[in-house]
Design an enzyme around this catalytic site. Structure first.
Site, short mmCIF file in Angstrom:
data_model
loop_
_atom_site.label_atom_id
_atom_site.label_comp_id
_atom_site.label_asym_id
_atom_site.label_seq_id
_atom_site.Cartn_x
_atom_site.Cartn_y
_atom_site.Cartn_z
N LYS A 180 1.94 -1.32 -7.06
CA LYS A 180 1.08 -2.17 -6.42
C LYS A 180 1.00 -2.57 -5.13
CE LYS A 180 -1.55 -6.46 -7.13
NZ LYS A 180 -1.51 -7.81 -7.89
N ASP A 194 1.46 -9.71 -2.03
CA ASP A 194 0.96 -8.99 -3.13
C ASP A 194 1.05 -7.44 -3.28
OD1 ASP A 194 -0.25 -9.24 -5.78
OD2 ASP A 194 -2.19 -9.14 -4.98
N ASP A 199 -4.74 -9.75 -0.44
CA ASP A 199 -5.56 -9.79 -1.61
C ASP A 199 -6.54 -11.27 -1.33
OD1 ASP A 199 -7.04 -9.98 -3.98
OD2 ASP A 199 -5.42 -10.79 -4.90
N LYS A 242 -10.62 -15.79 -3.62
CA LYS A 242 -9.62 -16.80 -3.82
C LYS A 242 -9.87 -18.11 -3.07
CE LYS A 242 -5.74 -13.86 -4.70
NZ LYS A 242 -5.31 -14.19 -6.11
N GLU A 245 -7.58 -7.01 -9.09
CA GLU A 245 -7.42 -5.56 -8.52
C GLU A 245 -6.27 -4.78 -8.79
OE1 GLU A 245 -4.95 -7.64 -6.31
OE2 GLU A 245 -6.72 -8.52 -7.11
N ARG A 251 -4.33 -3.74 -11.23
CA ARG A 251 -4.33 -2.93 -12.36
C ARG A 251 -5.31 -1.98 -12.27
NH1 ARG A 251 -6.25 -7.93 -16.12
NH2 ARG A 251 -5.03 -8.72 -14.38
N ASP A 302 -10.84 -9.97 -8.55
CA ASP A 302 -9.31 -10.50 -8.26
C ASP A 302 -8.28 -10.07 -9.29
OD1 ASP A 302 -7.69 -11.86 -6.92
OD2 ASP A 302 -7.83 -13.70 -7.63
#
Length: 518
Positions: free
Chosen positions: A264, A287, A269, A276, A349, A351, A347
């Site tokens: 990932k 991230d 993010d 957020k 995202e 996965r 949020d």
């Protein structure tokens, strides 16, 4: 990409003398009685008469007649308790090497006192070297803006040990860890998706790793539909456009393990449409820690060239931007595996990115020898809440029957890269079940994972279904071992995602497990 060379020393009497090339001696020991070198113990005894800190904290001593005329004694504390492990050595090594650097040393020598005869301390010298390199690392932005030799002046670290030390293995692992720290720890413009891909291409140039990068928007939209949805609001900004980076390594000889790793790489993010707020966006340039660790492990393989190992990695470098074209909750998007995914929260995202990568790797695994699939991600606050600074390994049934997670935990303990195992349960699959005939699976709930029951386990159930891995359980004709690795708690030091140093977890554990020393 320089870092201190690891140099083995087998003659302590010469190594600690002024005739050697070392300019400081660092002693890591429980107490003075465990140090079997009289010249060192004499200096420590004399210094203890004028400094009550000796033996209680890290102390620098003037030491005429010793290498560099400097001796640093770093007490590691008691190691007899059940909970003591090799990280006690690592912690002391970090403090000591920084003190040596600040004192002007450029080539310090590490010496260990006698340690308990336990497997957990078998790699103490090697762990001390890796910890020292972790402490000495400076961010890529700093190295590019300033004189790298000024801010990272240590050139080599001596490892004085009666046991054989495989310095080539250590340097291969540290090269991977350093790449992982650079990729994870660098700010979002310097390491936006295209530049993330370029940095990987530069890192693997001249190695045996085959590198390919997908940048074409139509291809990404067609072959990585979930990933592209996450990136949708960023595609209008050229410097933020997504990339998929594929890395392939094939060792010599009969393949005994095929490793398939999805990383990932959310380079920033914002949370997307589920923005957020309240300051929670700070640190979200990290991230991409999972992708960074995958790239790092692949570089370790490239440097060490282990036989019998094949590894294929796919990294999704994507910016989860907010904008007029952002994807939103309630959308239904068909994954690469053909699964209709209803978006529960934008949020969640990471996965989505991983699911498409895993689906491609699943195709690679079907005809592979002894395949094991992994996803590596800074995925959930729940993993950090549940396990603190430990990596979470979430296994499917096949991986659990093979002992994949437990093996990584066991070896991680011995190398200072520890983890905890979780298992998938029926509740995890129930959590993401479809609520109507319109879709096949729900990506997430709309609450924080940290306060959601089984908040780091159910995403692995989602990944299994969305990537088609649920078709490869133990009862199937082609079982596939799949382990989801969540580094949300272990990916940075101290849990500080904005300012803490990236830890490069779980590069060391993966290398120790799948890249055995010669």
């Amino acid at each position: 990409m320089a870092f201190p060379k690891a140099l083995a020393e087998s003659n302590p009497s010469f190594a600690i003398s002024t005739n050697s090339n070392w300019d400081a001696v660092i002693v890591l020991a429980t107490d003075i009685s465990t140090i079997n070198h009289p010249p060192l113990t004499e200096v420590i005894r004399q210094h203890s008469q004028v400094d009550n800190r000796t033996g209680k904290e890290v102390v620098l001593m003037a030491a005429a007649g010793l290498a560099g005329n400097r001796l640093i004694f770093a007490p590691v504390g008691t190691l007899e308790r059940d909970t003591d492990d090799v990280r006690r050595i690592a912690d002391a090594a970090k403090q000591a090497v920084l003190m040596a650097r600040d004192a002007g040393a450029r080539n310090p020598l590490l010496i260990l006192g006698e340690l308990p005869d336990k497997p957990t301390f078998a790699n103490a010298m090697e762990v001390a070297y890796l910890a020292a390199c972790q402490a000495l690392w400076q961010p890529l932005e700093a190295r590019e803006a300033l004189d790298e030799t000024d801010i990272e002046p240590v050139q080599s670290i001596g490892l004085c040990s009666a046991n054989s030390v495989d310095c080539a293995w250590l340097e291969a692992v540290e090269a991977g860890r350093r790449l992982a720290r650079d990729l994870c720890g660098t700010e979002p413009e310097r390491m936006a998706p295209p530049r993330f891909a370029e940095y990987c291409q530069q890192a693997f140039a001249g190695t045996s790793i085959k590198v390919s990068v997908i940048s074409d928007d139509a291809t990404l939209r067609q072959d990585y539909p979930l990933l592209h949805a996450v990136a949708r609001a960023s595609t209008h900004v050229t410097r933020h456009q997504p990339r998929v980076i594929r890395l392939e390594y094939c060792g010599q000889g009969q393949i005994e393990n095929t490793l398939l790793l999805a990383g990932k790489g959310i380079t920033y993010d914002t949370g997307g449409a589920d923005l957020k707020t309240d300051g929670h966006m700070a640190g979200m340039s990290r991230d991409k820690g999972g992708a960074a660790a995958v790239a790092g492990f692949m570089l370790s393989l490239a440097r060490y060239q282990p036989k019998g190992v094949k590894a294929i990695a796919e990294i999704g470098a994507v910016r989860n931007s907010i904008g007029s074209d952002a994807f939103v909750a309630d959308e239904i998007i068909r994954s690469h595996a053909g699964v209709r995914v209803r978006i529960g929260n934008t949020d969640a995202e990471g996965r989505l990115v991983l699911a498409d990568l895993l689906s491609h790797l699943r195709d690679d695994a079907k005809d592979a020898l002894a395949p094991s699939l992994f996803s590596v991600a800074t995925l959930t606050g729940h993993a950090a809440r549940a396990y603190g600074p430990y990596t979470a390994y979430v296994e499917n049934g096949t991986a659990r029957s093979h002992g994949c997670g437990e093996a990584l935990c066991e070896i991680g303990d011995k190398w200072g890269d520890p983890g905890e195992t979780s298992r998938l349960r029926r509740e995890d699959f129930d959590f993401v079940r479809p609520r109507s005939k319109a879709d096949d699976i729900l990506s997430s709930n709309n609450g924080p994972s940290a306060v959601t029951a089984r908040g780091h386990q159910f995403p692995a159930a989602f990944l299994s279904i969305a990537a088609g891995l649920d078709k490869h359980e133990r009862s199937s004709s082609k079982p596939l071992a799949y382990t989801h690795i969540d580094i949300a708690g272990s990916g940075v030091e101290g849990g500080d995602w904005q300012h803490g140093k990236p830890s490069a977890a779980p590069v060391t554990a993966l290398a120790a497990r799948y890249m055995p020393k010669a």
